[in-house]
Write a protein that holds these residues in place. Structure first.
Motif, PDB file in Angstrom:
ATOM      1  N   GLU A   1       0.692  -1.403  -0.033  1.00 37.01           N
ATOM      2  CA  GLU A   1      -0.228   0.051   0.107  1.00 37.01           C
ATOM      3  C   GLU A   1       1.008   1.458   0.211  1.00 37.01           C
ATOM      4  O   GLU A   1       0.553   2.391  -0.516  1.00 37.01           O
ATOM      5  CB  GLU A   1      -0.926   0.121   1.215  1.00 37.01           C
ATOM      6  N   THR A   2       1.988   1.223   0.561  1.00 31.66           N
ATOM      7  CA  THR A   2       2.774   2.348   0.818  1.00 31.66           C
ATOM      8  C   THR A   2       4.375   2.068   0.135  1.00 31.66           C
ATOM      9  O   THR A   2       5.138   1.957   1.052  1.00 31.66           O
ATOM     10  CB  THR A   2       2.956   2.603   2.233  1.00 31.66           C
ATOM     11  N   PRO A   3       4.469   1.815  -1.232  1.00 37.24           N
ATOM     12  CA  PRO A   3       5.728   1.653  -1.444  1.00 37.24           C
ATOM     13  C   PRO A   3       6.841   2.519  -1.394  1.00 37.24           C
ATOM     14  O   PRO A   3       8.267   2.099  -1.120  1.00 37.24           O
ATOM     15  CB  PRO A   3       5.608   1.088  -2.806  1.00 37.24           C
ATOM     16  N   HIS A   4       6.392   3.685  -1.162  1.00 36.85           N
ATOM     17  CA  HIS A   4       7.085   5.041  -1.147  1.00 36.85           C
ATOM     18  C   HIS A   4       7.905   4.798   0.604  1.00 36.85           C
ATOM     19  O   HIS A   4       8.684   5.532   0.568  1.00 36.85           O
ATOM     20  CB  HIS A   4       6.855   6.108  -1.031  1.00 36.85           C
ATOM     21  N   VAL A   5       7.194   4.011   1.459  1.00 38.48           N
ATOM     22  CA  VAL A   5       7.726   4.201   2.859  1.00 38.48           C
ATOM     23  C   VAL A   5       8.940   3.025   2.868  1.00 38.48           C
ATOM     24  O   VAL A   5       8.582   1.826   2.402  1.00 38.48           O
ATOM     25  CB  VAL A   5       6.687   3.688   3.678  1.00 38.48           C
ATOM     26  N   LYS A   6      10.164   3.234   3.050  1.00 42.64           N
ATOM     27  CA  LYS A   6      11.207   2.401   3.080  1.00 42.64           C
ATOM     28  C   LYS A   6      11.333   1.810   4.467  1.00 42.64           C
ATOM     29  O   LYS A   6      10.911   2.175   5.297  1.00 42.64           O
ATOM     30  CB  LYS A   6      12.398   2.941   2.695  1.00 42.64           C
ATOM     31  N   MET A   7      11.616   0.393   4.506  1.00 45.71           N
ATOM     32  CA  MET A   7      11.968  -0.159   5.629  1.00 45.71           C
ATOM     33  C   MET A   7      13.245   0.528   6.337  1.00 45.71           C
ATOM     34  O   MET A   7      14.149   0.792   5.691  1.00 45.71           O
ATOM     35  CB  MET A   7      12.090  -1.442   5.417  1.00 45.71           C
ATOM     36  N   LEU A   8      13.145   0.429   7.804  1.00 43.80           N
ATOM     37  CA  LEU A   8      14.166   1.184   8.338  1.00 43.80           C
ATOM     38  C   LEU A   8      15.032   0.066   8.639  1.00 43.80           C
ATOM     39  O   LEU A   8      14.719  -1.125   9.080  1.00 43.80           O
ATOM     40  CB  LEU A   8      13.689   1.674   9.611  1.00 43.80           C
ATOM     41  N   GLU A   9      16.345   0.605   8.592  1.00 45.17           N
ATOM     42  CA  GLU A   9      17.466  -0.425   8.979  1.00 45.17           C
ATOM     43  C   GLU A   9      17.720  -0.442  10.455  1.00 45.17           C
ATOM     44  O   GLU A   9      17.656  -1.898  11.052  1.00 45.17           O
ATOM     45  CB  GLU A   9      18.884   0.367   8.358  1.00 45.17           C
ATOM     46  N   LYS A  10      17.225   0.545  11.184  1.00 48.87           N
ATOM     47  CA  LYS A  10      17.255   0.517  12.633  1.00 48.87           C
ATOM     48  C   LYS A  10      15.872   0.698  12.855  1.00 48.87           C
ATOM     49  O   LYS A  10      15.543   2.061  13.161  1.00 48.87           O
ATOM     50  CB  LYS A  10      18.316   1.070  13.283  1.00 48.87           C
ATOM     51  N   TYR A  11      14.854  -0.063  12.827  1.00 40.21           N
ATOM     52  CA  TYR A  11      13.742   0.327  13.295  1.00 40.21           C
ATOM     53  C   TYR A  11      13.393   0.956  14.669  1.00 40.21           C
ATOM     54  O   TYR A  11      14.029   0.500  15.614  1.00 40.21           O
ATOM     55  CB  TYR A  11      12.705  -0.900  13.333  1.00 40.21           C
ATOM     56  N   GLU A  12      12.677   2.070  14.905  1.00 39.92           N
ATOM     57  CA  GLU A  12      12.230   2.650  16.234  1.00 39.92           C
ATOM     58  C   GLU A  12      11.054   3.113  15.929  1.00 39.92           C
ATOM     59  O   GLU A  12      10.475   3.572  14.898  1.00 39.92           O
ATOM     60  CB  GLU A  12      13.445   3.439  16.586  1.00 39.92           C
TER      61      GLU A  12
ATOM     62  N   PRO B   1       8.547   5.989  18.083  1.00 38.34           N
ATOM     63  CA  PRO B   1       7.729   6.384  16.603  1.00 38.34           C
ATOM     64  C   PRO B   1       8.783   6.651  15.405  1.00 38.34           C
ATOM     65  O   PRO B   1       9.889   6.774  15.848  1.00 38.34           O
ATOM     66  CB  PRO B   1       7.003   7.683  16.972  1.00 38.34           C
ATOM     67  N   ASN B   2       8.341   6.924  14.095  1.00 38.98           N
ATOM     68  CA  ASN B   2       9.347   7.218  13.263  1.00 38.98           C
ATOM     69  C   ASN B   2       8.798   8.138  12.260  1.00 38.98           C
ATOM     70  O   ASN B   2       7.409   8.407  12.288  1.00 38.98           O
ATOM     71  CB  ASN B   2       9.950   6.050  12.603  1.00 38.98           C
ATOM     72  N   ALA B   3       9.193   8.898  11.493  1.00 39.72           N
ATOM     73  CA  ALA B   3       8.830   9.901  10.479  1.00 39.72           C
ATOM     74  C   ALA B   3       7.584   9.616   9.555  1.00 39.72           C
ATOM     75  O   ALA B   3       6.802  10.221   9.324  1.00 39.72           O
ATOM     76  CB  ALA B   3      10.004  10.533   9.818  1.00 39.72           C
ATOM     77  N   ASP B   4       7.764   8.183   9.212  1.00 35.86           N
ATOM     78  CA  ASP B   4       6.738   7.786   8.317  1.00 35.86           C
ATOM     79  C   ASP B   4       5.545   7.193   9.115  1.00 35.86           C
ATOM     80  O   ASP B   4       4.559   6.601   8.382  1.00 35.86           O
ATOM     81  CB  ASP B   4       7.211   6.690   7.510  1.00 35.86           C
ATOM     82  N   GLY B   5       5.629   7.064  10.196  1.00 32.05           N
ATOM     83  CA  GLY B   5       4.584   6.506  11.034  1.00 32.05           C
ATOM     84  C   GLY B   5       4.428   4.919  10.742  1.00 32.05           C
ATOM     85  O   GLY B   5       3.563   4.345  10.714  1.00 32.05           O
ATOM     86  N   LEU B   6       5.711   4.190  10.331  1.00 33.91           N
ATOM     87  CA  LEU B   6       5.713   3.018  10.121  1.00 33.91           C
ATOM     88  C   LEU B   6       5.583   2.055  11.148  1.00 33.91           C
ATOM     89  O   LEU B   6       6.338   1.907  12.012  1.00 33.91           O
ATOM     90  CB  LEU B   6       6.860   2.598   9.267  1.00 33.91           C
ATOM     91  N   TYR B   7       4.321   1.485  11.365  1.00 35.27           N
ATOM     92  CA  TYR B   7       4.456   0.421  12.487  1.00 35.27           C
ATOM     93  C   TYR B   7       4.351  -0.897  11.687  1.00 35.27           C
ATOM     94  O   TYR B   7       5.439  -1.575  11.807  1.00 35.27           O
ATOM     95  CB  TYR B   7       2.852   0.311  13.157  1.00 35.27           C
ATOM     96  N   CYS B   8       3.441  -1.289  10.936  1.00 38.34           N
ATOM     97  CA  CYS B   8       3.400  -2.644   9.974  1.00 38.34           C
ATOM     98  C   CYS B   8       2.864  -2.073   8.546  1.00 38.34           C
ATOM     99  O   CYS B   8       2.163  -1.086   8.362  1.00 38.34           O
ATOM    100  CB  CYS B   8       2.547  -3.555  10.574  1.00 38.34           C
ATOM    101  N   LYS B   9       3.572  -2.462   7.586  1.00 39.93           N
ATOM    102  CA  LYS B   9       3.227  -2.423   6.081  1.00 39.93           C
ATOM    103  C   LYS B   9       1.860  -3.102   6.026  1.00 39.93           C
ATOM    104  O   LYS B   9       1.206  -4.113   6.941  1.00 39.93           O
ATOM    105  CB  LYS B   9       4.126  -2.971   5.166  1.00 39.93           C
ATOM    106  N   SER B  10       0.876  -2.554   5.028  1.00 40.23           N
ATOM    107  CA  SER B  10      -0.422  -3.181   4.592  1.00 40.23           C
ATOM    108  C   SER B  10      -0.145  -3.643   2.997  1.00 40.23           C
ATOM    109  O   SER B  10       0.645  -3.071   2.535  1.00 40.23           O
ATOM    110  CB  SER B  10      -1.477  -2.218   4.857  1.00 40.23           C
ATOM    111  N   TYR B  11      -1.139  -4.487   2.605  1.00 37.57           N
ATOM    112  CA  TYR B  11      -1.216  -4.674   1.366  1.00 37.57           C
ATOM    113  C   TYR B  11      -2.350  -3.677   1.002  1.00 37.57           C
ATOM    114  O   TYR B  11      -3.299  -3.498   1.870  1.00 37.57           O
ATOM    115  CB  TYR B  11      -1.446  -6.204   0.935  1.00 37.57           C
ATOM    116  N   CYS B  12      -2.436  -3.524  -0.402  1.00 35.16           N
ATOM    117  CA  CYS B  12      -3.370  -2.689  -0.870  1.00 35.16           C
ATOM    118  C   CYS B  12      -4.650  -3.621  -1.233  1.00 35.16           C
ATOM    119  O   CYS B  12      -4.634  -4.593  -1.884  1.00 35.16           O
ATOM    120  CB  CYS B  12      -2.996  -2.080  -2.439  1.00 35.16           C
ATOM    121  N   PRO B  13      -5.705  -3.245  -0.659  1.00 36.08           N
ATOM    122  CA  PRO B  13      -7.082  -4.095  -0.685  1.00 36.08           C
ATOM    123  C   PRO B  13      -7.429  -3.799  -1.973  1.00 36.08           C
ATOM    124  O   PRO B  13      -8.504  -4.762  -2.428  1.00 36.08           O
ATOM    125  CB  PRO B  13      -7.889  -3.524   0.390  1.00 36.08           C
TER     126      PRO B  13
END
Ligand SMILES: [Zn+2]
Length: 361
Positions: free
Chosen positions: A130-141, A143-155
């Motif tokens: 759903e959000t290919p523009h949101v890149k996975m973080l090398e060092k996840y933390e 909160p983060n700037a993209d609000g990335l908790y978990c990715k979703s698929y596009c329904p």
């Protein structure tokens, strides 16, 4: 002496027959939810089913399988070390012996990544993101700037359902299941402004459409959909917040989804009484504790009280309790059998407390 013994036995028999409706109040759904065991954990887990779940009268076991199965429909999505068909049949046999209903789970829609690692579906089919523009973080933390908790698929991706429904059908077949748990909790990415298909859509509509689509697919084989309830609760008005409830406008989906979807209403900090909300909307609901024994005992009390106070129409919608465990089998069993630990708030202690309460009420 013999006479006395006979009298005592008679007394016990009468006491058992005429004691005030204890068994009538045993909650009808008594569940346990954990990751499906890895192949190396299988035998120990089957012993746990036999020695701990069955004696506590657990009658429902939700196993989070995801990609821990050697899918034949999609071998490209298998985890490296995954359960074989023979392994799963051992679980099926163990549960059948103990009259435990086995419900497999694959996370659909949300939870397509965890912390810094992407899940198998989006790893193999990145076009479903759903959000290919949101890149996975090398060092996840968080909160983060993209609000990335978990990715979703596009329904609304035209090819995603063919893939995921083949997985769902296969896992339900091998587990011989009459119900399937699709997860669908904590969906933060939905109707993203940058998604060419979803942008501008009502997020409650998108969420409801996905729930109904999965529900309708399962119905073809007379299977029932179970989901976590958090996206259907208004996090702002209730004050329950963004985890155990929705702050991204999906909550209105509660009036747009089929009433036969089973709601797993999880609350870990307080015994929030949202089961009543679901029951009043026409849904069957189970309350799900995690690691706080006091909260769990409160939740069992509430469930019994809701049933006693309910109208005949609502009473049986209050189905029971499902203990949730968020560690893998190995870690959980170590915790469960470690008598030395002084840690009070663990899912093991929570499970023991909740099920002792259920048995004694
Ligand atoms: Zn989309």
């Amino acid at each position: 002496m013999r006479h006395l013994k006979e009298k005592l036995i008679l007394f016990l028999v009468f006491a058992a027959i005429f004691s005030p409706a204890r068994s009538g109040e045993l909650l009808s759904l008594r569940g346990f939810c954990i990751s499906a065991p890895k192949p190396a954990e299988l035998d120990a887990f089957i012993r746990f089913i036999d020695q701990e779940l069955a004696p506590r009268k657990v009658n429902t076991l939700i196993l989070r399988v995801d990609y821990n199965y050697e899918y034949e429909s999609h071998p490209e999505l298998r985890d490296e070390k995954a359960l074989t068909k023979t392994d799963v049949k051992k679980l099926v046999a163990a549960c059948r012996k103990d009259s435990i209903r086995l419900i497999p789970q694959i996370n659909l829609l949300g939870h397509q990544s965890w912390a810094g690692s992407i899940g198998n579906l989006l790893k193999v089919y990145p076009q479903f993101d759903e959000t290919p523009h949101v890149k996975m973080l090398e060092k996840y933390e968080w909160p983060n700037a993209d609000g990335l908790y978990c990715k979703s698929y596009c329904p609304l991706h035209p090819e995603v359902h063919k893939v995921v429904f083949e997985l769902v059908d296969e896992i339900c077949d091998v587990f011989e299941a009459d119900a399937f748990h699709a997860g669908m909790d904590e969906v933060f990415y939905i109707g993203d402004d940058k998604c060419p298909r979803c942008k501008g859509s009502d997020k409650a509509d998108l969420f409801a459409a996905e729930v109904n689509r999965i529900r309708n697919h399962l119905e073809l084989e007379n299977r029932r959909l179970w989901i976590w309830g958090d996206r259907l609760i208004d996090g702002k008005t209730t004050g329950i917040g963004m985890w155990e409830a929705s702050m991204n406008n999906t909550h209105r989906a509660i009036d747009r989804i089929a009433k036969d979807v089973m709601i797993c209403d999880w609350h870990y900090e307080r015994p929030d009484q949202t089961a009543v909300y679901f029951a009043m909307k026409g849904f069957q609901v189970v309350t799900c504790p995690w690691r706080d024994p006091e909260v769990a005992v409160g939740q069992v009390d509430d469930m019994l009280r809701f049933r006693r106070a309910a109208t005949p129409e609502m009473k049986d919608r209050f189905r029971g309790i499902v203990q949730t465990v968020w560690t893998g089998v190995d870690d959980f069993l170590k915790e469960f059998y470690n008598k030395e630990s002084s840690d009070k708030n663990t899912s093991s202690n929570c499970f023991r407390a909740a099920f002792a309460k259920i048995a004694n009420d």
